[in-house]
Design a protein around this motif. Structure first.
Motif, PDB file in Angstrom:
ATOM      1  N   LEU A 227      29.550 -65.207  44.141  1.00  0.00           N
ATOM      2  CA  LEU A 227      28.967 -64.923  45.444  1.00  0.00           C
ATOM      3  C   LEU A 227      28.520 -63.478  45.536  1.00  0.00           C
ATOM      4  O   LEU A 227      28.983 -62.618  44.799  1.00  0.00           O
ATOM      5  N   SER A 228      27.627 -63.233  46.475  1.00  0.00           N
ATOM      6  CA  SER A 228      27.226 -61.866  46.760  1.00  0.00           C
ATOM      7  C   SER A 228      28.395 -61.123  47.377  1.00  0.00           C
ATOM      8  O   SER A 228      29.371 -61.744  47.813  1.00  0.00           O
ATOM      9  N   PRO A 229      28.358 -59.772  47.448  1.00  0.00           N
ATOM     10  CA  PRO A 229      29.478 -59.016  48.008  1.00  0.00           C
ATOM     11  C   PRO A 229      29.864 -59.499  49.394  1.00  0.00           C
ATOM     12  O   PRO A 229      29.056 -60.047  50.139  1.00  0.00           O
ATOM     13  N   GLU A 230      31.110 -59.299  49.722  1.00  0.00           N
ATOM     14  CA  GLU A 230      31.690 -59.734  50.995  1.00  0.00           C
ATOM     15  C   GLU A 230      30.902 -59.210  52.186  1.00  0.00           C
ATOM     16  O   GLU A 230      30.504 -58.050  52.232  1.00  0.00           O
ATOM     17  N   VAL A 231      30.645 -60.098  53.122  1.00  0.00           N
ATOM     18  CA  VAL A 231      29.966 -59.704  54.356  1.00  0.00           C
ATOM     19  C   VAL A 231      30.984 -59.048  55.280  1.00  0.00           C
ATOM     20  O   VAL A 231      32.057 -59.603  55.523  1.00  0.00           O
ATOM     21  N   PRO A 232      30.709 -57.865  55.780  1.00  0.00           N
ATOM     22  CA  PRO A 232      31.677 -57.201  56.660  1.00  0.00           C
ATOM     23  C   PRO A 232      31.987 -58.047  57.878  1.00  0.00           C
ATOM     24  O   PRO A 232      31.134 -58.769  58.393  1.00  0.00           O
ATOM     25  N   ALA A 233      33.232 -57.957  58.322  1.00  0.00           N
ATOM     26  CA  ALA A 233      33.643 -58.696  59.517  1.00  0.00           C
ATOM     27  C   ALA A 233      32.851 -58.200  60.724  1.00  0.00           C
ATOM     28  O   ALA A 233      32.602 -57.014  60.872  1.00  0.00           O
ATOM     29  N   GLY A 234      32.455 -59.116  61.573  1.00  0.00           N
ATOM     30  CA  GLY A 234      31.703 -58.746  62.755  1.00  0.00           C
ATOM     31  C   GLY A 234      32.082 -59.625  63.915  1.00  0.00           C
ATOM     32  O   GLY A 234      33.093 -60.314  63.895  1.00  0.00           O
ATOM     33  N   THR A 235      31.254 -59.632  64.902  1.00  0.00           N
ATOM     34  CA  THR A 235      31.550 -60.418  66.089  1.00  0.00           C
ATOM     35  C   THR A 235      31.087 -61.862  65.925  1.00  0.00           C
ATOM     36  O   THR A 235      31.518 -62.725  66.681  1.00  0.00           O
ATOM     37  N   ASP A 236      30.196 -62.140  64.961  1.00  0.00           N
ATOM     38  CA  ASP A 236      29.725 -63.501  64.781  1.00  0.00           C
ATOM     39  C   ASP A 236      30.847 -64.352  64.196  1.00  0.00           C
ATOM     40  O   ASP A 236      31.635 -63.884  63.377  1.00  0.00           O
ATOM     41  N   PRO A 237      30.937 -65.616  64.599  1.00  0.00           N
ATOM     42  CA  PRO A 237      32.024 -66.464  64.107  1.00  0.00           C
ATOM     43  C   PRO A 237      31.821 -66.803  62.633  1.00  0.00           C
ATOM     44  O   PRO A 237      30.683 -66.943  62.162  1.00  0.00           O
ATOM     45  N   ILE A 238      32.900 -66.964  61.899  1.00  0.00           N
ATOM     46  CA  ILE A 238      32.775 -67.382  60.508  1.00  0.00           C
ATOM     47  C   ILE A 238      32.625 -68.892  60.413  1.00  0.00           C
ATOM     48  O   ILE A 238      32.045 -69.412  59.452  1.00  0.00           O
ATOM     49  N   ILE A 239      33.136 -69.635  61.412  1.00  0.00           N
ATOM     50  CA  ILE A 239      32.923 -71.080  61.499  1.00  0.00           C
ATOM     51  C   ILE A 239      32.382 -71.385  62.893  1.00  0.00           C
ATOM     52  O   ILE A 239      32.966 -70.967  63.892  1.00  0.00           O
ATOM     53  N   ALA A 240      31.258 -72.084  62.936  1.00  0.00           N
ATOM     54  CA  ALA A 240      30.658 -72.479  64.218  1.00  0.00           C
ATOM     55  C   ALA A 240      30.436 -73.989  64.204  1.00  0.00           C
ATOM     56  O   ALA A 240      29.744 -74.519  63.325  1.00  0.00           O
ATOM     57  N   ILE A 241      31.031 -74.677  65.160  1.00  0.00           N
ATOM     58  CA  ILE A 241      30.945 -76.130  65.264  1.00  0.00           C
ATOM     59  C   ILE A 241      30.227 -76.473  66.565  1.00  0.00           C
ATOM     60  O   ILE A 241      30.613 -75.998  67.634  1.00  0.00           O
ATOM     61  N   ARG A 242      29.199 -77.307  66.468  1.00  0.00           N
ATOM     62  CA  ARG A 242      28.407 -77.661  67.644  1.00  0.00           C
ATOM     63  C   ARG A 242      28.262 -79.188  67.734  1.00  0.00           C
ATOM     64  O   ARG A 242      27.701 -79.818  66.845  1.00  0.00           O
TER      65      ARG A 242
ATOM     66  N   VAL B  66      27.240 -76.791  56.368  1.00  0.00           N
ATOM     67  CA  VAL B  66      28.160 -77.443  55.432  1.00  0.00           C
ATOM     68  C   VAL B  66      27.518 -78.616  54.704  1.00  0.00           C
ATOM     69  O   VAL B  66      27.997 -79.020  53.636  1.00  0.00           O
ATOM     70  N   VAL B  67      26.439 -79.184  55.264  1.00  0.00           N
ATOM     71  CA  VAL B  67      25.757 -80.298  54.605  1.00  0.00           C
ATOM     72  C   VAL B  67      24.638 -79.793  53.703  1.00  0.00           C
ATOM     73  O   VAL B  67      24.580 -80.121  52.513  1.00  0.00           O
ATOM     74  N   ARG B  68      23.753 -78.973  54.247  1.00  0.00           N
ATOM     75  CA  ARG B  68      22.615 -78.492  53.466  1.00  0.00           C
ATOM     76  C   ARG B  68      23.029 -77.488  52.390  1.00  0.00           C
ATOM     77  O   ARG B  68      22.462 -77.470  51.302  1.00  0.00           O
ATOM     78  N   ASP B  69      24.017 -76.645  52.703  1.00  0.00           N
ATOM     79  CA  ASP B  69      24.432 -75.585  51.785  1.00  0.00           C
ATOM     80  C   ASP B  69      25.856 -75.825  51.299  1.00  0.00           C
ATOM     81  O   ASP B  69      26.709 -74.945  51.386  1.00  0.00           O
ATOM     82  N   PHE B  70      26.101 -77.023  50.787  1.00  0.00           N
ATOM     83  CA  PHE B  70      27.469 -77.393  50.424  1.00  0.00           C
ATOM     84  C   PHE B  70      28.072 -76.415  49.422  1.00  0.00           C
ATOM     85  O   PHE B  70      29.221 -76.006  49.548  1.00  0.00           O
ATOM     86  N   ARG B  71      27.297 -76.041  48.408  1.00  0.00           N
ATOM     87  CA  ARG B  71      27.839 -75.171  47.370  1.00  0.00           C
ATOM     88  C   ARG B  71      28.295 -73.836  47.952  1.00  0.00           C
ATOM     89  O   ARG B  71      29.378 -73.339  47.631  1.00  0.00           O
ATOM     90  N   ALA B  72      27.467 -73.245  48.814  1.00  0.00           N
ATOM     91  CA  ALA B  72      27.798 -71.943  49.396  1.00  0.00           C
ATOM     92  C   ALA B  72      29.021 -72.032  50.303  1.00  0.00           C
ATOM     93  O   ALA B  72      29.899 -71.173  50.266  1.00  0.00           O
ATOM     94  N   THR B  73      29.083 -73.097  51.124  1.00  0.00           N
ATOM     95  CA  THR B  73      30.207 -73.204  52.056  1.00  0.00           C
ATOM     96  C   THR B  73      31.500 -73.520  51.326  1.00  0.00           C
ATOM     97  O   THR B  73      32.552 -72.940  51.621  1.00  0.00           O
ATOM     98  N   ARG B  74      31.439 -74.427  50.338  1.00  0.00           N
ATOM     99  CA  ARG B  74      32.673 -74.811  49.638  1.00  0.00           C
ATOM    100  C   ARG B  74      33.261 -73.638  48.866  1.00  0.00           C
ATOM    101  O   ARG B  74      34.482 -73.504  48.752  1.00  0.00           O
ATOM    102  N   SER B  75      32.402 -72.777  48.333  1.00  0.00           N
ATOM    103  CA  SER B  75      32.904 -71.643  47.566  1.00  0.00           C
ATOM    104  C   SER B  75      33.562 -70.599  48.451  1.00  0.00           C
ATOM    105  O   SER B  75      34.310 -69.748  47.963  1.00  0.00           O
ATOM    106  N   ARG B  76      33.302 -70.655  49.750  1.00  0.00           N
ATOM    107  CA  ARG B  76      33.918 -69.712  50.683  1.00  0.00           C
ATOM    108  C   ARG B  76      35.219 -70.230  51.261  1.00  0.00           C
ATOM    109  O   ARG B  76      35.890 -69.536  52.019  1.00  0.00           O
TER     110      ARG B  76
ATOM    111  N   ASP C   4      30.296 -69.184  57.546  1.00  0.00           N
ATOM    112  CA  ASP C   4      29.731 -67.910  57.113  1.00  0.00           C
ATOM    113  C   ASP C   4      28.202 -67.954  57.119  1.00  0.00           C
ATOM    114  O   ASP C   4      27.541 -67.401  56.242  1.00  0.00           O
ATOM    115  N   GLY C   5      27.650 -68.663  58.117  1.00  0.00           N
ATOM    116  CA  GLY C   5      26.205 -68.747  58.276  1.00  0.00           C
ATOM    117  C   GLY C   5      25.527 -69.825  57.473  1.00  0.00           C
ATOM    118  O   GLY C   5      24.304 -69.971  57.531  1.00  0.00           O
ATOM    119  N   HIS C   6      26.285 -70.644  56.728  1.00  0.00           N
ATOM    120  CA  HIS C   6      25.713 -71.689  55.882  1.00  0.00           C
ATOM    121  C   HIS C   6      26.098 -73.072  56.415  1.00  0.00           C
ATOM    122  O   HIS C   6      27.256 -73.320  56.736  1.00  0.00           O
TER     123      HIS C   6
END
Length: 341
Positions: A27-42, A103-113, A99-101
């Motif tokens: 993965l790319s370097p760690e994204v700094p913690a911010g106010t945006d949620p790391i998991i967003a469910i809608r 879970v269906v379209r970007d499975f690889r990115a989300t699962r690795s996080r 983390d902004g990805h």
């Protein structure tokens, strides 16, 4: 010699290849913690083919670097919710991002996080602790990092067992190995599904300390547990799910303050046979031996009524020699919430 994969790990690797996912890369370097949620469910909804509706529309945001406790009775939907976020179960409708990805379209990115520690103890019984944890890291396409594996094993008190085969370990040790496997690829989100089930008190405390250290290092922890004292002890926020519906999300301290009640217990100088009628408005409880009076009051009320009560007790000739207060526990609050639905 490189570690050999377990049957489960070979199966997972085969599924990944059959789905057409290319080999994972770092993965790319760690994204700094911010106010945006790391998991967003809608609007997440899930109905199985059998017709059972496991989840009703759920909206939830998990903050970066928090410990979030998900509570609910058996069959409430906790495992279904976690399985969908982790890509194990397909969602019905709605969207989830990690983390902004998506879970269906970007499975690889989300699962690795994500690191997942399931309830079931599933690992190769004939493999060593070191090899199975190292192999789990390799599944994510990451290069060997023995210093990280060493630190994880030491944090989980597994270092002296690193060359032991899994089958020789106790149940509590095997659960620690599952946590080590989930941490092997340095996830940003860690799901702990009943992590201390079947472990002793000392190990439970060790795990709590580890979870806090992970949170301090920026890892987001989602915890499900039947040991509600764990949520009260560790969680920054609590979510309560029942019959597939998320009925409450609240800061733990705020929840205790808003819904918790306090009980004032007075130890009397002389036992009472009955509570005087003049005190009936206070709904006092008298102990079986008549030596204690208990007054329960709302912590959110403008006035607790304690001062007035003590004055009326004195007027009725009732004297006490000691008093104590007790706050409702999160477990009592949880039971009341579920029963009210």
């Amino acid at each position: 010699m490189p570690p050999s994969p377990s049957q489960q790990e070979r199966h997972e690797h085969a599924l990944r290849n059959s789905a057409g996912y290319p080999p994972m890369t770092r993965l790319s370097p760690e994204v700094p913690a911010g106010t945006d949620p790391i998991i967003a469910i809608r609007g997440l909804d899930k109905t199985y083919a059998s017709g059972f509706r496991a989840l009703k529309p759920i909206d939830l945001e998990i903050r970066r670097g928090e410990i979030f406790a998900l509570l609910g009775p058996n069959g409430a939907g906790k495992t279904t919710l976690i399985s969908i976020i982790c890509g194990i179960v397909n969602p019905g409708s709605g969207s989830i991002s990690v983390d902004g990805h998506d879970v269906v379209r970007d499975f690889r990115a989300t699962r690795s996080r994500i690191g997942l520690v399931p309830q079931e103890l599933t690992t190769d019984a004939f493999e060593t602790v070191w090899n199975t944890v190292s192999f789990s890291r390799g599944l994510f396409g990451l290069p060997p990092k023995p210093e990280h594996i060493e630190q994880v094993l030491k944090d989980l008190s597994l270092w002296d067992k690193r060359n032991n085969r899994i089958l020789t370990l106790s149940g509590g040790m095997k659960r620690r190995v599952m946590i080590a496997k989930a941490l092997s690829h340095e996830p940003r989100v860690l799901f702990l599904d009943e992590p201390t089930a079947g472990v002793d008190v000392e190990l439970r405390r060790d795990m709590w300390n580890l979870v806090r250290r992970l949170r301090d290092n920026g890892v987001t922890i989602i915890l499900t547990t039947h040991y509600i004292e764990e949520a009260e002890e560790m969680a920054d926020r609590v979510g309560v799910i029942n019959k597939g519906e998320l009925i409450l999300v609240e800061e733990t301290a705020t929840l205790m303050h808003k819904l918790g009640k306090k009980a004032l217990t007075l130890q009397l100088h002389q036992p009472l046979a009955t509570i005087p009628a003049s005190l009936s408005d206070y709904h006092l409880a008298l102990s079986a031996d008549g030596t204690e009076l208990t007054y329960t009051y709302d912590t959110q009320a403008e006035r607790t009524g304690i001062t007035t009560l003590l004055g009326e007790l004195s007027g009725a000739g009732i004297r006490f020699r000691d008093l104590s207060t007790k706050q409702n526990t999160l477990e009592e609050i949880f039971v009341d919430l579920v029963r009210s639905r």
